[in-house]
Design a protein around this motif. Sequence first.
Motif, short mmCIF file in Angstrom:
data_model
loop_
_atom_site.label_atom_id
_atom_site.label_comp_id
_atom_site.label_asym_id
_atom_site.label_seq_id
_atom_site.Cartn_x
_atom_site.Cartn_y
_atom_site.Cartn_z
N SER A 7 0.83 -1.21 0.00
CA SER A 7 0.00 0.00 0.00
C SER A 7 0.87 1.25 0.00
CB SER A 7 -0.93 -0.01 1.21
OG SER A 7 -0.19 -0.01 2.42
N THR A 8 0.36 2.27 -0.70
CA THR A 8 1.09 3.53 -0.89
C THR A 8 0.21 4.68 -0.47
OG1 THR A 8 2.19 2.51 -2.79
CG2 THR A 8 2.39 4.90 -2.57
N ARG A 9 0.81 5.78 -0.02
CA ARG A 9 0.05 6.96 0.39
C ARG A 9 -0.74 7.50 -0.80
NH1 ARG A 9 0.74 9.40 5.05
NH2 ARG A 9 0.11 11.39 4.18
N MET A 10 -2.04 7.69 -0.57
CA MET A 10 -2.92 8.10 -1.64
C MET A 10 -2.54 9.47 -2.20
SD MET A 10 -7.07 8.11 -1.59
CE MET A 10 -7.17 9.37 -0.29
N GLY A 11 -2.11 10.40 -1.33
CA GLY A 11 -1.73 11.73 -1.79
C GLY A 11 -0.60 11.69 -2.79
N GLN A 12 0.36 10.79 -2.57
CA GLN A 12 1.49 10.66 -3.48
C GLN A 12 1.03 10.18 -4.85
OE1 GLN A 12 4.43 7.85 -2.13
NE2 GLN A 12 5.30 7.59 -4.18
N VAL A 13 0.14 9.19 -4.86
CA VAL A 13 -0.34 8.64 -6.13
C VAL A 13 -1.17 9.68 -6.88
CG1 VAL A 13 -1.76 6.85 -7.18
CG2 VAL A 13 -0.30 6.30 -5.23
N ILE A 14 -2.04 10.39 -6.17
CA ILE A 14 -2.85 11.43 -6.83
C ILE A 14 -1.95 12.50 -7.42
CG2 ILE A 14 -4.53 13.27 -6.41
CD1 ILE A 14 -5.85 11.45 -4.35
N GLY A 15 -0.89 12.87 -6.71
CA GLY A 15 0.02 13.89 -7.22
C GLY A 15 0.68 13.48 -8.52
N THR A 16 1.10 12.23 -8.62
CA THR A 16 1.78 11.78 -9.84
C THR A 16 0.82 11.46 -10.97
OG1 THR A 16 1.77 9.50 -9.02
CG2 THR A 16 3.71 10.83 -8.53
N SER A 17 -0.46 11.28 -10.65
CA SER A 17 -1.43 10.95 -11.70
C SER A 17 -1.79 12.14 -12.58
CB SER A 17 -2.72 10.40 -11.07
OG SER A 17 -3.41 11.43 -10.37
N GLY A 18 -1.57 13.35 -12.07
CA GLY A 18 -1.94 14.55 -12.82
C GLY A 18 -3.41 14.91 -12.71
N LEU A 19 -4.16 14.18 -11.88
CA LEU A 19 -5.58 14.47 -11.69
C LEU A 19 -5.76 15.72 -10.84
CD1 LEU A 19 -6.84 10.85 -10.96
CD2 LEU A 19 -7.15 12.12 -13.09
N GLU A 20 -6.76 16.53 -11.20
CA GLU A 20 -7.00 17.76 -10.45
C GLU A 20 -8.50 17.96 -10.25
OE1 GLU A 20 -5.26 20.91 -12.65
OE2 GLU A 20 -3.19 20.40 -12.12
N GLY A 21 -8.83 18.71 -9.21
CA GLY A 21 -10.22 19.12 -8.97
C GLY A 21 -11.18 17.95 -8.90
N PRO A 22 -12.32 18.08 -9.61
CA PRO A 22 -13.36 17.04 -9.53
C PRO A 22 -12.88 15.68 -10.03
CG PRO A 22 -14.22 19.06 -10.52
CD PRO A 22 -12.75 19.23 -10.41
N GLN A 23 -11.86 15.66 -10.90
CA GLN A 23 -11.39 14.38 -11.43
C GLN A 23 -10.86 13.47 -10.31
OE1 GLN A 23 -8.55 15.07 -14.56
NE2 GLN A 23 -10.14 15.59 -16.05
N VAL A 24 -10.35 14.05 -9.25
CA VAL A 24 -9.84 13.25 -8.14
C VAL A 24 -11.00 12.47 -7.50
CG1 VAL A 24 -8.74 13.30 -5.87
CG2 VAL A 24 -7.93 14.82 -7.69
N ASP A 25 -12.10 13.17 -7.22
CA ASP A 25 -13.26 12.50 -6.62
C ASP A 25 -13.83 11.44 -7.56
OD1 ASP A 25 -13.04 14.03 -4.37
OD2 ASP A 25 -14.51 15.52 -5.01
N ILE A 26 -13.85 11.75 -8.86
CA ILE A 26 -14.37 10.79 -9.84
C ILE A 26 -13.52 9.53 -9.84
CG2 ILE A 26 -14.73 10.39 -12.31
CD1 ILE A 26 -15.37 13.41 -12.55
#
Length: 508
Positions: free
Chosen positions: A91-110
Amino acid sequence: MQLPSQQVAVLEAASADEATSVDALAAATDLPPETVTGAVFELEDEGLVAVSERVDETVTLTDEGVEYAGDALPEVRLYEAALEAGADEESTRMGQVIGTSGLEGPQVDIALSNYARKGYGTIDSGEITADPDADPAADAEADALAALADAGETPVDAVDIDSDTVDQLERRGLVDRHESTVREVTLTERAVTELMAGIETSETVGQVTPELLTSGEWDDVEFADYNVEADAERFDGGKVHILRQTAERVKDTLVGMGFQEMDGPHVDADFWINDCLFMPQDHPARTHWDRFALEQPTHIDDLPADLVDRVERAHKEGVGPDGEGYHSPWDEDFARALALRGHTTSLSTRYLSGEEVGDLEPPQRYFSVEKVYRNDTLDPTHLLEFFQIEGWVMAEDLSVRDLMGTFEEFYSQFGIEDIQFKPHYNPYTEPSFELFGTHPTTGELVEIGNSGIFREEMLEPLGVECDVMAWGLALERLLMLMYGFEDIRDIHGTLCDLELLRETEVTY
Protein backbone atom coordinates in the motif's frame (compact mmCIF):
# COMPACT_ATOMS: atom_id res chain seq x y z
CA MET A 1 -62.02 13.43 -55.71
CA GLN A 2 -60.78 16.85 -54.68
CA LEU A 3 -58.21 17.48 -51.95
CA PRO A 4 -56.13 20.46 -50.80
CA SER A 5 -52.81 20.84 -52.61
CA GLN A 6 -50.64 19.79 -49.65
CA GLN A 7 -52.63 16.57 -49.21
CA VAL A 8 -52.34 15.77 -52.91
CA ALA A 9 -48.58 16.36 -52.77
CA VAL A 10 -48.23 13.98 -49.80
CA LEU A 11 -50.28 11.26 -51.53
CA GLU A 12 -48.21 11.49 -54.69
CA ALA A 13 -44.94 11.31 -52.70
CA ALA A 14 -45.99 8.39 -50.46
CA SER A 15 -45.88 4.72 -51.36
CA ALA A 16 -48.15 1.75 -50.85
CA ASP A 17 -45.23 -0.69 -50.79
CA GLU A 18 -43.03 0.79 -48.06
CA ALA A 19 -43.43 3.25 -45.21
CA THR A 20 -42.12 6.78 -45.78
CA SER A 21 -41.18 9.06 -42.91
CA VAL A 22 -42.64 12.53 -42.50
CA ASP A 23 -39.18 14.05 -42.93
CA ALA A 24 -38.72 12.20 -46.22
CA LEU A 25 -42.14 13.38 -47.44
CA ALA A 26 -41.28 16.96 -46.46
CA ALA A 27 -38.07 16.75 -48.49
CA ALA A 28 -39.89 15.27 -51.49
CA THR A 29 -42.72 17.84 -51.48
CA ASP A 30 -40.73 20.93 -50.41
CA LEU A 31 -43.27 21.45 -47.65
CA PRO A 32 -42.46 22.18 -43.99
CA PRO A 33 -42.53 19.05 -41.79
CA GLU A 34 -45.34 20.50 -39.67
CA THR A 35 -47.47 21.07 -42.80
CA VAL A 36 -46.84 17.51 -43.92
CA THR A 37 -47.73 16.21 -40.45
CA GLY A 38 -51.06 18.06 -40.53
CA ALA A 39 -51.83 16.77 -44.03
CA VAL A 40 -50.94 13.21 -42.99
CA PHE A 41 -53.38 13.22 -40.07
CA GLU A 42 -56.14 14.67 -42.28
CA LEU A 43 -55.49 11.95 -44.87
CA GLU A 44 -55.54 9.33 -42.12
CA ASP A 45 -59.00 10.56 -41.08
CA GLU A 46 -60.11 10.10 -44.71
CA GLY A 47 -58.77 6.56 -44.75
CA LEU A 48 -56.21 7.35 -47.44
CA VAL A 49 -53.04 6.66 -45.47
CA ALA A 50 -51.97 4.51 -42.54
CA VAL A 51 -49.68 6.15 -39.98
CA SER A 52 -47.30 4.25 -37.71
CA GLU A 53 -45.09 5.67 -34.95
CA ARG A 54 -41.86 4.53 -33.34
CA VAL A 55 -39.46 6.10 -30.88
CA ASP A 56 -35.82 6.24 -31.97
CA GLU A 57 -33.18 6.58 -29.25
CA THR A 58 -29.73 7.94 -30.02
CA VAL A 59 -26.70 8.38 -27.79
CA THR A 60 -23.86 10.87 -28.06
CA LEU A 61 -20.86 11.85 -25.94
CA THR A 62 -20.96 14.90 -23.69
CA ASP A 63 -17.98 17.28 -23.62
CA GLU A 64 -16.63 15.41 -20.60
CA GLY A 65 -17.10 12.11 -22.41
CA VAL A 66 -15.17 13.43 -25.42
CA GLU A 67 -12.36 14.49 -23.08
CA TYR A 68 -12.07 11.04 -21.50
CA ALA A 69 -12.37 9.28 -24.87
CA GLY A 70 -9.36 11.25 -26.10
CA ASP A 71 -7.39 10.85 -22.89
CA ALA A 72 -8.30 8.20 -20.33
CA LEU A 73 -10.86 7.77 -17.58
CA PRO A 74 -9.71 9.27 -14.24
CA GLU A 75 -9.81 5.87 -12.49
CA VAL A 76 -7.57 4.38 -15.21
CA ARG A 77 -5.07 7.22 -14.78
CA LEU A 78 -5.14 6.69 -11.01
CA TYR A 79 -4.52 2.95 -11.47
CA GLU A 80 -1.58 3.58 -13.80
CA ALA A 81 -0.08 6.05 -11.32
CA ALA A 82 -0.59 3.52 -8.50
CA LEU A 83 1.30 0.87 -10.48
CA GLU A 84 4.18 3.30 -11.06
CA ALA A 85 4.29 3.99 -7.31
CA GLY A 86 4.51 0.26 -6.54
CA ALA A 87 1.04 0.00 -5.03
CA ASP A 88 0.68 -3.45 -6.59
CA GLU A 89 3.29 -4.72 -4.10
CA GLU A 90 2.43 -2.72 -0.97
CA SER A 91 0.00 0.00 0.00
CA THR A 92 1.09 3.53 -0.89
CA ARG A 93 0.05 6.96 0.39
CA MET A 94 -2.92 8.10 -1.64
CA GLY A 95 -1.73 11.73 -1.79
CA GLN A 96 1.49 10.66 -3.48
CA VAL A 97 -0.34 8.64 -6.13
CA ILE A 98 -2.85 11.43 -6.83
CA GLY A 99 0.02 13.89 -7.22
CA THR A 100 1.78 11.78 -9.84
CA SER A 101 -1.43 10.95 -11.70
CA GLY A 102 -1.94 14.55 -12.82
CA LEU A 103 -5.58 14.47 -11.69
CA GLU A 104 -7.00 17.76 -10.45
CA GLY A 105 -10.22 19.12 -8.97
CA PRO A 106 -13.36 17.04 -9.53
CA GLN A 107 -11.39 14.38 -11.43
CA VAL A 108 -9.84 13.25 -8.14
CA ASP A 109 -13.26 12.50 -6.62
CA ILE A 110 -14.37 10.79 -9.84
CA ALA A 111 -11.29 8.57 -9.86
CA LEU A 112 -11.65 7.62 -6.19
CA SER A 113 -15.37 6.82 -6.48
CA ASN A 114 -14.83 4.47 -9.44
CA TYR A 115 -11.46 2.94 -8.55
CA ALA A 116 -12.65 0.26 -6.14
CA ARG A 117 -15.96 -0.23 -8.00
CA LYS A 118 -14.05 -1.47 -11.03
CA GLY A 119 -11.70 -3.68 -9.04
CA TYR A 120 -8.54 -1.68 -9.71
CA GLY A 121 -7.57 -1.87 -6.05
CA THR A 122 -8.53 -0.63 -2.59
CA ILE A 123 -8.52 2.74 -0.81
CA ASP A 124 -8.44 2.75 2.97
CA SER A 125 -7.32 5.30 5.58
CA GLY A 126 -5.36 7.38 3.08
CA GLU A 127 -3.59 4.32 1.62
CA ILE A 128 -4.08 2.88 -1.86
CA THR A 129 -3.33 -0.53 -3.36
CA ALA A 130 -3.38 -1.67 -6.98
CA ASP A 131 -4.52 -5.10 -8.17
CA PRO A 132 -1.78 -6.37 -10.51
CA ASP A 133 -4.33 -8.54 -12.34
CA ALA A 134 -6.63 -5.63 -13.25
CA ASP A 135 -6.75 -4.87 -16.97
CA PRO A 136 -7.62 -1.25 -17.95
CA ALA A 137 -7.57 -2.32 -21.60
CA ALA A 138 -10.70 -4.36 -20.87
CA ASP A 139 -12.55 -1.46 -19.21
CA ALA A 140 -16.05 -1.62 -20.75
CA GLU A 141 -16.75 2.07 -20.13
CA ALA A 142 -13.50 3.17 -21.77
CA ASP A 143 -14.20 0.92 -24.78
CA ALA A 144 -17.72 2.35 -25.08
CA LEU A 145 -16.40 5.93 -25.03
CA ALA A 146 -13.93 5.10 -27.80
CA ALA A 147 -16.66 3.48 -29.93
CA LEU A 148 -19.05 6.41 -29.49
CA ALA A 149 -16.30 8.94 -30.24
CA ASP A 150 -15.85 7.34 -33.67
CA ALA A 151 -19.57 6.95 -34.35
CA GLY A 152 -20.83 10.41 -33.30
CA GLU A 153 -24.59 10.61 -32.64
CA THR A 154 -25.68 7.03 -33.10
CA PRO A 155 -28.86 4.97 -32.65
CA VAL A 156 -28.51 2.96 -29.47
CA ASP A 157 -29.38 -0.24 -31.32
CA ALA A 158 -26.62 0.36 -33.85
CA VAL A 159 -23.70 0.26 -31.42
CA ASP A 160 -22.34 -2.91 -29.87
CA ILE A 161 -22.38 -1.62 -26.29
CA ASP A 162 -23.98 -3.31 -23.31
CA SER A 163 -27.05 -1.40 -22.12
CA ASP A 164 -25.80 -1.44 -18.51
CA THR A 165 -22.59 0.25 -19.65
CA VAL A 166 -24.57 2.96 -21.47
CA ASP A 167 -26.68 3.46 -18.32
CA GLN A 168 -23.54 3.84 -16.19
CA LEU A 169 -22.00 6.34 -18.63
CA GLU A 170 -25.24 8.33 -18.57
CA ARG A 171 -25.24 8.40 -14.74
CA ARG A 172 -21.67 9.69 -14.87
CA GLY A 173 -22.71 12.44 -17.27
CA LEU A 174 -20.47 11.13 -20.06
CA VAL A 175 -23.22 10.43 -22.61
CA ASP A 176 -26.57 11.98 -23.48
CA ARG A 177 -29.57 10.02 -24.71
CA HIS A 178 -32.02 11.61 -27.11
CA GLU A 179 -35.47 10.27 -27.98
CA SER A 180 -37.41 11.28 -31.08
CA THR A 181 -40.78 10.13 -32.42
CA VAL A 182 -40.67 9.02 -36.06
CA ARG A 183 -43.96 8.88 -37.99
CA GLU A 184 -44.12 6.79 -41.14
CA VAL A 185 -46.84 6.86 -43.80
CA THR A 186 -48.16 4.13 -46.12
CA LEU A 187 -50.85 4.53 -48.78
CA THR A 188 -54.03 2.50 -48.29
CA GLU A 189 -55.80 0.57 -51.08
CA ARG A 190 -58.37 3.32 -51.25
CA ALA A 191 -55.65 5.91 -51.85
CA VAL A 192 -54.18 3.82 -54.66
CA THR A 193 -57.62 3.53 -56.27
CA GLU A 194 -58.28 7.28 -55.98
CA LEU A 195 -54.84 8.12 -57.40
CA MET A 196 -55.45 5.86 -60.39
CA ALA A 197 -58.84 7.50 -60.96
CA GLY A 198 -57.26 10.94 -60.62
CA ILE A 199 -57.35 13.41 -57.75
CA GLU A 200 -57.99 17.07 -58.39
CA THR A 201 -56.43 19.84 -56.38
CA SER A 202 -59.00 22.02 -54.71
CA GLU A 203 -58.15 25.58 -53.88
CA THR A 204 -59.30 25.97 -50.32
CA VAL A 205 -58.84 28.77 -47.83
CA GLY A 206 -57.71 27.88 -44.33
CA GLN A 207 -58.77 31.05 -42.50
CA VAL A 208 -60.81 34.19 -42.88
CA THR A 209 -58.68 37.31 -43.45
CA PRO A 210 -59.62 41.00 -43.37
CA GLU A 211 -58.96 41.13 -47.13
CA LEU A 212 -61.49 38.35 -47.83
CA LEU A 213 -64.12 40.14 -45.77
CA THR A 214 -63.62 43.64 -47.19
CA SER A 215 -63.44 42.45 -50.81
CA GLY A 216 -66.42 40.13 -50.53
CA GLU A 217 -64.41 37.19 -51.89
CA TRP A 218 -65.26 35.12 -48.83
CA ASP A 219 -68.61 34.36 -50.45
CA ASP A 220 -66.97 32.70 -53.48
CA VAL A 221 -64.04 30.73 -52.00
CA GLU A 222 -64.11 27.20 -50.60
CA PHE A 223 -63.01 26.95 -47.00
CA ALA A 224 -61.02 23.96 -45.73
CA ASP A 225 -62.87 21.66 -43.36
CA TYR A 226 -62.16 22.31 -39.71
CA ASN A 227 -62.01 19.21 -37.54
CA VAL A 228 -63.51 20.25 -34.24
CA GLU A 229 -62.78 16.79 -32.79
CA ALA A 230 -59.03 16.93 -33.41
CA ASP A 231 -56.78 16.94 -30.34
CA ALA A 232 -55.39 20.39 -29.64
CA GLU A 233 -51.80 20.85 -28.54
CA ARG A 234 -51.51 20.86 -24.76
CA PHE A 235 -49.99 23.88 -23.06
CA ASP A 236 -49.15 23.64 -19.37
CA GLY A 237 -48.92 26.92 -17.55
CA GLY A 238 -46.43 27.75 -14.86
CA LYS A 239 -47.08 26.52 -11.34
CA VAL A 240 -45.46 26.90 -7.95
CA HIS A 241 -43.45 23.73 -7.20
CA ILE A 242 -45.00 21.46 -4.57
CA LEU A 243 -41.83 21.77 -2.51
CA ARG A 244 -42.15 25.56 -2.46
CA GLN A 245 -45.87 25.29 -1.69
CA THR A 246 -45.11 23.04 1.29
CA ALA A 247 -42.32 25.39 2.44
CA GLU A 248 -44.79 28.27 2.48
CA ARG A 249 -47.26 26.18 4.46
CA VAL A 250 -44.53 25.29 6.99
CA LYS A 251 -43.69 28.99 7.35
CA ASP A 252 -47.35 29.85 7.93
CA THR A 253 -47.61 27.10 10.54
CA LEU A 254 -44.52 28.22 12.48
CA VAL A 255 -45.50 31.88 12.34
CA GLY A 256 -48.86 30.80 13.74
CA MET A 257 -46.98 29.09 16.59
CA GLY A 258 -45.27 32.40 17.46
CA PHE A 259 -41.97 32.04 15.58
CA GLN A 260 -40.06 34.70 13.64
CA GLU A 261 -38.15 33.90 10.43
CA MET A 262 -34.34 33.97 10.13
CA ASP A 263 -32.37 34.75 6.98
CA GLY A 264 -28.68 34.56 6.11
CA PRO A 265 -25.98 33.58 3.60
CA HIS A 266 -25.86 30.25 1.76
CA VAL A 267 -22.06 30.56 1.67
CA ASP A 268 -20.60 31.11 5.11
CA ALA A 269 -17.46 30.68 7.18
CA ASP A 270 -16.82 27.33 8.83
CA PHE A 271 -16.77 29.38 12.04
CA TRP A 272 -20.52 29.99 11.86
CA ILE A 273 -21.36 26.62 10.28
CA ASN A 274 -19.39 24.38 12.66
CA ASP A 275 -17.05 26.05 15.16
CA CYS A 276 -19.81 27.94 16.96
CA LEU A 277 -21.66 24.63 17.25
CA PHE A 278 -18.81 23.17 19.31
CA MET A 279 -17.99 20.89 16.37
CA PRO A 280 -14.30 19.84 16.62
CA GLN A 281 -12.17 20.90 13.68
CA ASP A 282 -10.92 17.34 13.15
CA HIS A 283 -14.48 15.97 12.93
CA PRO A 284 -14.81 13.73 9.81
CA ALA A 285 -17.80 15.70 8.53
CA ARG A 286 -15.61 18.82 8.23
CA THR A 287 -13.22 17.34 5.66
CA HIS A 288 -13.32 18.29 1.99
CA TRP A 289 -14.98 14.93 1.27
CA ASP A 290 -18.17 15.97 3.06
CA ARG A 291 -18.47 19.68 2.31
CA PHE A 292 -18.55 21.99 -0.69
CA ALA A 293 -15.72 24.49 -0.27
CA LEU A 294 -15.34 27.64 -2.36
CA GLU A 295 -12.51 28.02 -4.82
CA GLN A 296 -12.80 31.82 -4.92
CA PRO A 297 -12.93 33.47 -2.46
CA THR A 298 -11.61 30.87 -0.05
CA HIS A 299 -11.87 32.70 3.28
CA ILE A 300 -13.91 35.34 5.09
CA ASP A 301 -12.19 38.42 6.48
CA ASP A 302 -14.73 39.75 8.97
CA LEU A 303 -15.33 37.72 12.14
CA PRO A 304 -15.99 39.16 15.63
CA ALA A 305 -12.61 38.84 17.41
CA ASP A 306 -14.03 38.46 20.94
CA LEU A 307 -16.39 35.70 19.83
CA VAL A 308 -13.58 33.91 17.98
CA ASP A 309 -11.50 33.93 21.17
CA ARG A 310 -14.36 32.56 23.27
CA VAL A 311 -15.17 29.80 20.78
CA GLU A 312 -11.50 28.81 20.53
CA ARG A 313 -11.24 28.66 24.32
CA ALA A 314 -14.36 26.46 24.54
CA HIS A 315 -12.87 24.05 22.01
CA LYS A 316 -9.50 23.88 23.74
CA GLU A 317 -10.45 24.12 27.42
CA GLY A 318 -14.19 23.53 27.64
CA VAL A 319 -16.68 25.61 29.63
CA GLY A 320 -17.22 25.69 33.38
CA PRO A 321 -15.22 24.06 36.18
CA ASP A 322 -15.77 20.56 34.79
CA GLY A 323 -15.21 21.50 31.14
CA GLU A 324 -12.69 19.47 29.20
CA GLY A 325 -12.85 20.73 25.63
CA TYR A 326 -11.50 18.58 22.82
CA HIS A 327 -7.74 18.91 23.46
CA SER A 328 -7.37 18.96 19.67
CA PRO A 329 -5.83 21.57 17.33
CA TRP A 330 -7.90 24.68 16.58
CA ASP A 331 -6.89 26.87 13.64
CA GLU A 332 -8.50 30.28 13.08
CA ASP A 333 -7.58 30.13 9.38
CA PHE A 334 -9.60 26.92 9.08
CA ALA A 335 -12.49 28.61 10.88
CA ARG A 336 -12.44 31.41 8.29
CA ALA A 337 -12.69 28.98 5.33
CA LEU A 338 -15.80 29.51 3.20
CA ALA A 339 -18.17 26.70 2.21
CA LEU A 340 -21.77 26.09 1.25
CA ARG A 341 -23.64 25.63 4.52
CA GLY A 342 -24.31 22.00 5.42
CA HIS A 343 -27.16 23.01 7.74
CA THR A 344 -29.05 26.18 8.53
CA THR A 345 -27.84 26.05 12.14
CA SER A 346 -25.28 28.58 10.90
CA LEU A 347 -28.21 31.04 10.92
CA SER A 348 -29.01 30.06 14.50
CA THR A 349 -25.46 30.76 15.67
CA ARG A 350 -25.50 34.14 13.93
CA TYR A 351 -28.79 35.11 15.60
CA LEU A 352 -27.98 33.69 19.06
CA SER A 353 -24.63 35.52 19.09
CA GLY A 354 -26.36 38.84 18.43
CA GLU A 355 -24.56 39.38 15.09
CA GLU A 356 -27.76 39.60 13.01
CA VAL A 357 -30.39 41.43 15.11
CA GLY A 358 -28.54 42.38 18.28
CA ASP A 359 -28.74 40.76 21.69
CA LEU A 360 -31.89 38.72 22.27
CA GLU A 361 -33.68 38.47 25.61
CA PRO A 362 -35.71 35.33 26.39
CA PRO A 363 -38.24 34.17 25.49
CA GLN A 364 -37.52 34.02 21.74
CA ARG A 365 -38.65 31.72 18.91
CA TYR A 366 -36.95 31.70 15.48
CA PHE A 367 -37.09 29.47 12.39
CA SER A 368 -35.96 29.20 8.78
CA VAL A 369 -36.92 27.03 5.80
CA GLU A 370 -33.86 27.28 3.58
CA LYS A 371 -31.67 25.21 1.29
CA VAL A 372 -28.55 23.39 2.56
CA TYR A 373 -25.80 21.51 0.71
CA ARG A 374 -24.09 18.22 1.57
CA ASN A 375 -21.75 15.94 -0.33
CA ASP A 376 -23.99 12.91 0.20
CA THR A 377 -24.53 9.85 -1.97
CA LEU A 378 -27.71 10.23 -4.00
CA ASP A 379 -30.44 7.76 -3.06
CA PRO A 380 -34.23 7.81 -2.51
CA THR A 381 -33.87 9.83 0.72
CA HIS A 382 -30.68 11.90 0.13
CA LEU A 383 -29.81 14.73 -2.24
CA LEU A 384 -26.81 17.01 -2.62
CA GLU A 385 -29.03 19.97 -1.82
CA PHE A 386 -32.30 19.99 0.08
CA PHE A 387 -34.47 22.16 2.33
CA GLN A 388 -34.05 22.15 6.09
CA ILE A 389 -36.63 23.39 8.59
CA GLU A 390 -34.45 25.01 11.25
CA GLY A 391 -35.89 26.24 14.52
CA TRP A 392 -35.04 27.11 18.10
CA VAL A 393 -36.67 28.37 21.26
CA MET A 394 -34.82 30.39 23.91
CA ALA A 395 -36.41 30.34 27.37
CA GLU A 396 -35.76 29.51 31.00
CA ASP A 397 -36.00 25.92 32.28
CA LEU A 398 -36.69 24.15 28.97
CA SER A 399 -36.87 20.35 28.92
CA VAL A 400 -37.10 17.51 26.45
CA ARG A 401 -40.84 17.38 27.13
CA ASP A 402 -41.12 20.95 25.78
CA LEU A 403 -39.24 19.91 22.64
CA MET A 404 -41.36 16.79 22.07
CA GLY A 405 -44.55 18.77 22.61
CA THR A 406 -43.45 21.34 20.03
CA PHE A 407 -42.92 18.59 17.43
CA GLU A 408 -46.25 16.93 18.19
CA GLU A 409 -48.03 20.27 17.76
CA PHE A 410 -46.13 21.10 14.54
CA TYR A 411 -46.60 17.76 12.78
CA SER A 412 -50.25 17.50 13.82
CA GLN A 413 -50.88 20.53 11.57
CA PHE A 414 -49.94 18.24 8.64
CA GLY A 415 -52.01 15.26 9.76
CA ILE A 416 -49.01 13.35 11.17
CA GLU A 417 -49.78 11.97 14.63
CA ASP A 418 -47.33 9.05 15.04
CA ILE A 419 -43.97 10.76 15.62
CA GLN A 420 -41.40 8.52 17.33
CA PHE A 421 -38.23 9.62 19.12
CA LYS A 422 -34.83 7.91 19.38
CA PRO A 423 -31.86 9.03 21.57
CA HIS A 424 -28.96 10.32 19.52
CA TYR A 425 -25.55 12.02 19.83
CA ASN A 426 -24.66 15.48 18.53
CA PRO A 427 -21.52 17.45 19.43
CA TYR A 428 -23.67 20.53 20.11
CA THR A 429 -26.80 19.22 21.91
CA GLU A 430 -27.35 17.20 25.07
CA PRO A 431 -29.74 15.49 25.41
CA SER A 432 -30.38 14.81 21.71
CA PHE A 433 -32.83 12.69 19.77
CA GLU A 434 -33.87 11.91 16.20
CA LEU A 435 -37.46 12.02 14.94
CA PHE A 436 -39.12 9.31 12.86
CA GLY A 437 -42.44 9.05 11.06
CA THR A 438 -44.23 6.12 9.43
CA HIS A 439 -44.30 6.17 5.63
CA PRO A 440 -47.96 5.96 4.55
CA THR A 441 -47.22 3.63 1.60
CA THR A 442 -44.41 1.34 2.73
CA GLY A 443 -45.10 1.38 6.47
CA GLU A 444 -41.39 1.90 7.13
CA LEU A 445 -40.00 4.36 9.68
CA VAL A 446 -38.46 7.39 7.95
CA GLU A 447 -36.02 9.68 9.74
CA ILE A 448 -37.41 13.19 9.48
CA GLY A 449 -35.19 15.28 11.74
CA ASN A 450 -32.65 15.78 14.50
CA SER A 451 -32.99 17.84 17.67
CA GLY A 452 -31.84 18.52 21.21
CA ILE A 453 -30.98 21.09 23.89
CA PHE A 454 -27.94 23.19 22.97
CA ARG A 455 -24.92 22.40 25.17
CA GLU A 456 -23.37 24.94 27.53
CA GLU A 457 -20.11 24.71 25.54
CA MET A 458 -21.99 26.15 22.57
CA LEU A 459 -24.18 28.72 24.31
CA GLU A 460 -21.65 30.25 26.74
CA PRO A 461 -19.31 31.62 24.01
CA LEU A 462 -22.36 33.05 22.20
CA GLY A 463 -23.34 34.93 25.36
CA VAL A 464 -26.59 33.02 25.93
CA GLU A 465 -27.37 32.41 29.61
CA CYS A 466 -30.62 30.42 29.39
CA ASP A 467 -31.80 27.20 27.77
CA VAL A 468 -32.18 26.84 24.00
CA MET A 469 -33.91 23.86 22.38
CA ALA A 470 -33.34 23.44 18.65
CA TRP A 471 -34.00 21.20 15.66
CA GLY A 472 -33.30 20.59 12.00
CA LEU A 473 -36.11 18.88 10.07
CA ALA A 474 -36.14 17.73 6.43
CA LEU A 475 -38.80 19.39 4.27
CA GLU A 476 -38.58 16.67 1.60
CA ARG A 477 -39.14 13.94 4.21
CA LEU A 478 -42.25 15.80 5.38
CA LEU A 479 -43.57 15.58 1.81
CA MET A 480 -42.87 11.84 1.80
CA LEU A 481 -45.06 11.39 4.87
CA MET A 482 -47.79 13.69 3.56
CA TYR A 483 -48.12 12.35 0.02
CA GLY A 484 -46.52 8.90 0.06
CA PHE A 485 -43.54 9.70 -2.19
CA GLU A 486 -41.00 6.88 -1.93
CA ASP A 487 -38.15 8.67 -3.73
CA ILE A 488 -37.52 12.38 -3.23
CA ARG A 489 -35.96 12.47 -6.71
CA ASP A 490 -39.53 12.16 -8.02
CA ILE A 491 -40.16 15.77 -6.95
CA HIS A 492 -36.69 17.33 -6.99
CA GLY A 493 -33.95 17.27 -9.62
CA THR A 494 -33.54 16.05 -13.19
CA LEU A 495 -35.46 12.79 -12.64
CA CYS A 496 -38.60 14.37 -11.20
CA ASP A 497 -42.05 13.29 -12.43
CA LEU A 498 -43.45 16.38 -14.18
CA GLU A 499 -46.97 14.95 -14.41
CA LEU A 500 -46.97 14.26 -10.68
CA LEU A 501 -45.81 17.81 -9.97
CA ARG A 502 -48.54 19.25 -12.20
CA GLU A 503 -51.32 17.25 -10.55
CA THR A 504 -50.34 17.34 -6.85
CA GLU A 505 -51.70 20.22 -4.81
CA VAL A 506 -50.76 21.20 -1.26
CA THR A 507 -53.92 21.52 0.78
CA TYR A 508 -54.48 23.13 4.18
